[in-house]
Design a protein around this motif. Structure first.
Motif, PDB file in Angstrom:
ATOM      1  N   PRO A 249       0.833  -1.212   0.000  1.00  0.00           N
ATOM      2  CA  PRO A 249       0.000   0.000   0.000  1.00  0.00           C
ATOM      3  C   PRO A 249       0.863   1.257   0.000  1.00  0.00           C
ATOM      4  CG  PRO A 249       0.081  -0.947   2.199  1.00  0.00           C
ATOM      5  CD  PRO A 249       0.833  -1.889   1.292  1.00  0.00           C
ATOM      6  N   ILE A 250       0.408   2.266  -0.719  1.00  0.00           N
ATOM      7  CA  ILE A 250       1.119   3.539  -0.798  1.00  0.00           C
ATOM      8  C   ILE A 250       0.410   4.554   0.086  1.00  0.00           C
ATOM      9  CG2 ILE A 250       1.712   5.464  -2.335  1.00  0.00           C
ATOM     10  CD1 ILE A 250       3.396   2.957  -2.758  1.00  0.00           C
ATOM     11  N   LYS A 251       1.192   5.260   0.872  1.00  0.00           N
ATOM     12  CA  LYS A 251       0.659   6.334   1.701  1.00  0.00           C
ATOM     13  C   LYS A 251       1.451   7.598   1.388  1.00  0.00           C
ATOM     14  CE  LYS A 251      -1.082   3.625   5.559  1.00  0.00           C
ATOM     15  NZ  LYS A 251      -2.302   3.346   4.905  1.00  0.00           N
ATOM     16  N   GLY A 252       0.759   8.711   1.313  1.00  0.00           N
ATOM     17  CA  GLY A 252       1.433   9.983   1.095  1.00  0.00           C
ATOM     18  C   GLY A 252       1.531  10.355  -0.374  1.00  0.00           C
ATOM     19  N   ASP A 253       2.308  11.422  -0.628  1.00  0.00           N
ATOM     20  CA  ASP A 253       2.407  11.967  -1.980  1.00  0.00           C
ATOM     21  C   ASP A 253       3.852  12.138  -2.449  1.00  0.00           C
ATOM     22  OD1 ASP A 253       3.213  14.055  -0.361  1.00  0.00           O
ATOM     23  OD2 ASP A 253       1.921  15.555  -1.306  1.00  0.00           O
TER      24      ASP A 253
ATOM     25  N   ASN B 223      -4.438   1.648  -8.922  1.00  0.00           N
ATOM     26  CA  ASN B 223      -5.107   2.768  -8.262  1.00  0.00           C
ATOM     27  C   ASN B 223      -6.459   2.291  -7.766  1.00  0.00           C
ATOM     28  OD1 ASN B 223      -3.140   4.710  -8.677  1.00  0.00           O
ATOM     29  ND2 ASN B 223      -3.952   5.297 -10.661  1.00  0.00           N
TER      30      ASN B 223
ATOM     31  N   LYS C 159      -1.214   7.809  -6.109  1.00  0.00           N
ATOM     32  CA  LYS C 159      -2.145   8.397  -5.153  1.00  0.00           C
ATOM     33  C   LYS C 159      -2.050   7.672  -3.818  1.00  0.00           C
ATOM     34  CE  LYS C 159      -6.304   9.516  -6.187  1.00  0.00           C
ATOM     35  NZ  LYS C 159      -6.949  10.777  -6.413  1.00  0.00           N
ATOM     36  N   ASP C 160      -2.290   8.426  -2.768  1.00  0.00           N
ATOM     37  CA  ASP C 160      -2.415   7.835  -1.451  1.00  0.00           C
ATOM     38  C   ASP C 160      -3.511   6.773  -1.513  1.00  0.00           C
ATOM     39  OD1 ASP C 160      -1.797   7.779   1.363  1.00  0.00           O
ATOM     40  OD2 ASP C 160      -3.694   8.804   1.729  1.00  0.00           O
ATOM     41  N   GLY C 161      -3.232   5.560  -1.077  1.00  0.00           N
ATOM     42  CA  GLY C 161      -4.207   4.479  -1.133  1.00  0.00           C
ATOM     43  C   GLY C 161      -4.018   3.542  -2.322  1.00  0.00           C
ATOM     44  N   SER C 162      -3.110   3.895  -3.231  1.00  0.00           N
ATOM     45  CA  SER C 162      -2.806   3.006  -4.354  1.00  0.00           C
ATOM     46  C   SER C 162      -1.965   1.844  -3.858  1.00  0.00           C
ATOM     47  CB  SER C 162      -2.016   3.754  -5.435  1.00  0.00           C
ATOM     48  OG  SER C 162      -2.764   4.797  -5.972  1.00  0.00           O
TER      49      SER C 162
END
Length: 149
Positions: A30-34, A116, A40-43
Motif C-alpha cells: 500500500p502507498i501512503k502519502g504523496d 489505483n 495516489k495515497d491508497g494506491s
C-alpha cells in the motif's frame, strides 16, 4: 513489518493472480502519502522480489523494507560500490533525498505495476499535465543551453 520474515504470516496474506506479470515472486504494497507522484495515497504498488542487491539499477523505483524506515517506495541511486548505501529519492521534489546503508535493507522489490483504487479528479489531472509540461520545458531549456555552450 514484524511479519516480513514470518512464513506463517506471509502464507496467510491474500493472493491474487495477475496474468500480465512476468515470472517471479511478486507482492503488493500500500502507498501512503504523496512523495511518489503520480501515485495516489491508497494506491498499491506491485513489486518483483530482487534477491541480489547488486541487481539494483540506478534510476528505477523499488519498494524497500528497511530496519529503521520500515517500508518505503522510492527511486533509487545505487551507491553500494561507492559507499555501501542506496540514495532514496522522491519523485515529488518537496521531499529531500536520503541515504540508507545497504546493510539496513531487509527486502528489495522492483516496481512491476501499480493499482489505483480511486479515480483522479479533473484538478489532479490538470496539475499532473502542468507538471509534465514544465518537466518537458526544463529538458528543452537544458538542451538549448548545451547547444549554446
Amino acid at each position: 513489518l514484524a511479519g516480513y520474515d514470518d512464513p506463517e504470516y506471509i502464507e496467510q496474506l491474500q493472493k491474487i493472480k495477475l496474468p500480465f506479470l512476468p515470472t517471479g515472486k511478486h507482492r503488493a504494497f500500500p502507498i501512503k502519502g504523496d512523495s511518489m507522484l503520480p501515485m495516489k495515497d491508497g494506491s498499491f504498488v506491485i513489486g518483483k522480489f530482487i534477491e541480489e542487491k547488486r541487481d539494483i539499477r540506478t534510476g528505477r523505483t523499488y519498494i524497500l523494507i528497511t530496519l529503521n524506515d520500515g517500508m518505503v517506495y522510492k527511486r533509487v541511486i545505487n551507491n553500494i560500490d561507492l559507499n555501501g548505501s542506496l540514495m532514496l529519492c522522491s519523485d515529488n521534489k518537496f521531499y529531500h533525498d536520503y541515504s540508507v546503508p545497504i546493510d539496513d535493507v531487509v527486502e528489495i522489490w522492483e516496481f512491476a505495476c501499480s493499482i489505483n483504487t480511486q479515480e483522479y479528479s479533473k484538478e489532479e489531472l490538470q496539475i499532473s499535465s502542468i507538471l509534465t509540461m514544465f518537466n518537458e520545458l526544463g529538458i528543452e531549456v537544458a538542451t538549448l543551453r548545451n547547444k549554446l555552450s
